[in-house]
Design an enzyme around this catalytic site. Structure first.
Site, short mmCIF file in Angstrom:
data_model
loop_
_atom_site.label_atom_id
_atom_site.label_comp_id
_atom_site.label_asym_id
_atom_site.label_seq_id
_atom_site.Cartn_x
_atom_site.Cartn_y
_atom_site.Cartn_z
N LEU A 8 1.06 -12.39 23.51
CA LEU A 8 0.99 -11.18 24.34
C LEU A 8 2.24 -11.05 25.20
CD1 LEU A 8 -2.72 -11.35 25.49
CD2 LEU A 8 -1.77 -10.35 23.42
N GLY B 113 -4.15 -19.92 26.37
CA GLY B 113 -3.25 -19.04 27.12
C GLY B 113 -3.33 -17.63 26.57
N ASP B 114 -2.16 -17.07 26.23
CA ASP B 114 -2.11 -15.71 25.67
C ASP B 114 -1.75 -15.72 24.20
OD1 ASP B 114 1.25 -14.69 26.64
OD2 ASP B 114 0.44 -16.67 26.14
N GLU B 115 -2.06 -16.78 23.47
CA GLU B 115 -1.76 -16.90 22.05
C GLU B 115 -3.04 -16.76 21.22
OE1 GLU B 115 0.23 -20.63 21.67
OE2 GLU B 115 2.19 -19.81 22.18
#
Length: 850
Positions: free
Chosen positions: A479, A520-522
């Site tokens: 993201l 996280g954002d993965e």
């Protein structure tokens, strides 16, 4: 009449000119006086600042072009210039809030620092920017006028008016008027603020008095209710000690119930658990006389007995229970006597529920409320004990039934034991199912986690190796601007954003495809049953389109996005790590080349297969590497106490990249450990300084199969007192017992140990006590939040208290800004990371001696 002589005409012209000047001066003074009077009136009448600033703008509009007008004031806590009012024909409200230092860098900050009025046209403003006086931010005006706002001798802000019309400038008289308004603006603002504060205090005091009176009335009412309930309990308790028959007990209970609620229609039912039968030993009802014994069915009484709770049922709930099949009607009801409100309470004793007591009202004569429920629940247990006492005495007189009662009791206990055992089995089965789900799904988004994804990917890869026509693809999604959302809106909003992203991503794939969150954002997506690469590309396009929608919270909207790396199935893949590595490399290239886009994996982005030409592969060992040093300085003294050394590599596609990012191109952990140990030796040897060298080290080197090489090198060092190895907080938190044991061995060898990126995810003080660390490097985001959130300041004070016990140096990361460091210094942090500079020339990793 005689004509005027030239000398007389000349004198008249001078007098006329002087009169015009005096008239103009008088007119200007009149405008100033009128404006100040209006300003004073506004300050005396307007109760709020949000209405005061528009009034000032309307006042100025009569004398000065002020369609584009804003006021900036200095925040006394942070020292930064903050926007108080803003109206502009071109720029929206978001424009002056792009960065935290917007006003300090621009022409507004220039006026604030110079403490003098500034008037610029487009040409003079461009020239001043070229001279480095300030930066032009936002839409450039044709005429710009800024005046400092004084409070006594201090400048507390700037008042600005600007015009986008080249023909509409500002005269000297208008500038003077603007300056006079600004001169008295601080006093007017203070008057409005004081009035706001006074009104707020009056409201708070009035509200406090109202709440106090209400609390007092509530307490009096509660005490009255408590006394009434106590008297009721006394009356019920007296029944237990009276030698009266059971029918008289029922009658007295009815009279007591009439004293506390509506009980014109009341019946008491007893439940025979063994025979599953209801009997009605007492009933008084105006509409029904049929209260004979009956088997257990689906009525209101049975609902109370099965739920073991008070039940308040009106017409609406009655219809709902019937519709749900919980209640079944027995026969036809007389329309003239319809129960409109029904209240039943279970009679609980130490032996369980023995029956229930019910009050009911017909034809809307009374509507039972929650207070009635509380009263009947309050007395029902006491009534149950009284009834139980009399029923027990009656049972003793029936001695011939004693044996049957004992047999029935044992049967009931066995049935309950079997039921309890079955419930335990069912509960354990549910727990096992929940544990499996929790172990394979992300707790925040509910998506599958890395473990479940890799298991499914491994099965898909095995199926592809057996049936090559069943193509698949893996999409690695990172993201964009997720850090901005966390920093500006907070971690709670960041979590909500991740939940919304997960829902959006699920809408972009088919039912049989798999989406997972790695952390996280993965995110990763496994697409199966593909016929061509275009199908994977279509999914990536849908994701990019849906992620372009802004995320809004608390009136703030942030444009996010997604960078996607795609790898398509091929026969060369033999392990899932290779697939994830290639998709990750493609994603990283997409992010480096603009974000908000997707890229298919190409050999230039990572490792190719063994059949590729040597010049097509870019191994980690072939990358040119160099080190950069950052000074660790004190706030007062600029002489460095230590230096932080970071390794960088020149990737042919990605350019100059830190070694932490280049780790993804390692073929396996063995090669990564070998490269990392070589970089540690090379970086320390190249530095060779009299001050401490700080080098990042991963927990991979603490594994038993790699630790021997690291320990041997440390043992050979003669200047190990100048070396400190840094381990990140996240890695140490998940280290095994053997890894922590090896870390302690390094410390016993005389090597300094440091903690890096502390406070990034959490702030575990217990981690600081495991070793006497030489230094602790605070995460940059954590350091910035210390200045914004008191909770983070409390965490920092805890860190400082623990580190002071071991004389450990606390170092803050962040921008090299004096104001930023000065504020942190007030919170107890005295050491900072300075500017970077190179300390060694570039050379390939394979050329560095081991």
């Amino acid at each position: 009449m005689d004509e005027w002589s030239p000398q007389e005409l000349k004198k008249l012209q001078k007098k006329n000119k002087r009169l015009k000047a005096l008239l103009q001066k008088y007119k200007q003074q009149h405008h100033l006086q009128h404006a100040l009077i209006l300003l004073s009136e506004q300050a005396s009448t307007i109760p709020e600042l949000c209405s005061f600033y528009p009034a000032i703008q309307r006042l100025l509009a009569d004398y000065v072009p002020s369609k584009n007008f804003y006021v900036v004031l200095r925040n006394p806590d942070t020292g930064l210039l903050e926007l108080s009012y803003f109206v502009d024909q071109k720029d929206g409200i978001q424009t002056p809030l792009v960065t935290d230092q917007h006003f300090e860098q621009g022409v507004t900050g220039y006026v604030f620092r110079s403490r003098a009025t500034a008037y610029f046209t487009r040409e003079t403003m461009t020239a001043a920017q070229q001279q480095g006086k300030f930066k032009i931010l936002g839409a450039q005006a044709e005429h710009w006028l800024g005046v400092p706002i004084y409070q006594d001798t201090d400048v507390i802000g700037v008042m600005v008016s600007q015009s986008y019309d080249a023909k509409q400038g500002y005269s000297q008289e208008q500038i003077e008027l603007f300056e006079v308004i600004a001169l008295y603006l601080a006093t007017a603002i203070e008057r409005v603020k004081k009035r706001e504060l006074l009104e707020s205090q009056v409201k708070q005091r009035t509200q406090a008095l109202t709440l106090s009176n209400q609390a007092l009335n509530d307490e009096i009412s509660q005490r009255k209710k408590a006394l009434e309930r106590q008297q009721t309990l006394f009356q019920i308790s007296e029944l237990a000690s009276q030698s009266i028959n059971i029918d008289d007990v029922y009658y007295h209970v009815h009279q007591i119930m009439k004293s506390i609620t509506y009980a014109e229609n009341l019946y008491i039912a007893l439940y025979d658990k063994d025979n599953n039968w209801l009997t009605f030993p007492y009933a008084v009802d105006e509409c029904s006389e049929d209260f004979g014994p009956r088997p257990f069915a689906k009525g209101f009484s049975e609902l109370v007995l099965t739920s073991k709770q008070c039940q308040l049922i009106d017409r609406a709930r009655s219809e709902q229970l019937i519709a749900e099949g919980i209640i079944e009607r027995q026969g036809k009801l007389d329309p003239s006597c319809r129960c409109t409100s029904w209240l039943g309470a279970p009679l609980k004793t130490a032996q369980g529920v023995i029956g229930l007591i019910v009050c009911q009202a017909y034809n809307n004569k009374y509507d039972f409320v929650q207070e009635d429920v509380e009263l009947i629940a309050y007395v029902s247990n006491q009534i149950a004990n009284v009834l139980q006492n009399h029923l027990s005495q009656q049972a003793l007189r029936q001695s011939h039934q004693e044996l049957e009662l004992r047999v029935a009791e044992k049967t009931r206990e066995l049935r309950q034991a079997n039921l309890h055992l079955q419930l335990q089995i069912d509960e354990r089965r549910k727990i096992e199912q929940q544990l499996y789900h929790d172990a394979h799904h992300d707790s925040l988004t509910g998506l599958p986690n890395r473990s479940l994804f890799l298991s499914q990917l491994e099965r898909t890869l095995g199926q592809y190796q057996r049936f090559p026509e069943k193509d698949f693809a893996v999409l690695f999604i990172d993201l964009d601007k997720f850090k901005d959302i966390n920093d500006k809106l907070g971690h709670q909003c960041g979590d909500q954003f991740l939940i919304e992203v997960a829902d959006k991503l699920k809408q972009c794939i088919r039912d049989h495809d798999l989406i997972a969150r790695l952390g996280g954002d993965e995110f990763v997506i496994l697409l199966t049953q593909l016929n061509e690469r275009q199908q994977a590309e279509d999914v990536a396009k849908r994701i990019i389109a849906v992620m372009q929608q802004p995320f809004c919270n608390q009136g703030i909207c942030i444009q996010s996005g997604a960078s996607i790396g795609i790898t398509y199935s091929k026969r060369d893949y033999s392990h899932t790590d290779e697939i994830i590595r290639d998709a990750d490399a493609a994603m990283y290239y997409a992010k480096q080349t603009g974000k908000g886009r997707f890229e298919f994996y190409h050999p230039l982005l990572g490792y190719g297969n063994d059949q590729q030409e040597p010049h097509q592969r870019h191994h980690l060992m072939d990358l040119h590497t160099h080190f950069r040093a950052s000074d660790i300085v004190n706030f007062d003294q600029q002489q460095p106490h230590a230096q932080l050394l970071d390794a960088y590599g020149e990737h042919p596609v990605l350019g100059s990249t830190s070694f932490e990012q280049l780790k993804r191109f390692a073929s396996d952990n063995y090669e990564l450990a070998k490269v990392e140990l070589k970089l540690l030796k090379y970086g320390f040897n190249q530095h060779q300084s009299d001050i401490m060298s700080l080098l990042n080290c991963s927990s991979l080197l603490l594994d038993d199969k790699h630790f021997e090489g690291l320990s041997h090198w440390v043992g050979q060092l003669t200047n190990k007192d100048k070396l400190c190895l840094l381990f990140s907080e996240a890695e140490l938190r998940f280290c095994s017992a053997n890894q922590m044991k090896n870390l302690d061995k390094l410390y016993q060898q005389g090597l300094h140990i440091g903690l890096n990126e502390f406070g990034k995810d959490r702030c575990e003080l217990s981690l600081l006590t495991q070793l006497p660390y030489f230094c602790v490097l605070l995460n940059a985001t954590f350091s910035r939040r210390v200045l914004q959130d008191p909770r983070y300041d409390h965490m920092l004070q805890g860190v400082l208290a623990v580190t002071q016990l071991n004389d450990c140096m606390v170092i803050a990361k962040g921008p090299c800004i004096l104001n930023y460091r000065s504020l942190l210094e007030h919170h107890g942090v005295h050491h900072f990371i300075g500017q970077q500079h190179a300390i060694a020339e570039q050379q390939p990793l394979h050329a560095i001696p081991s």
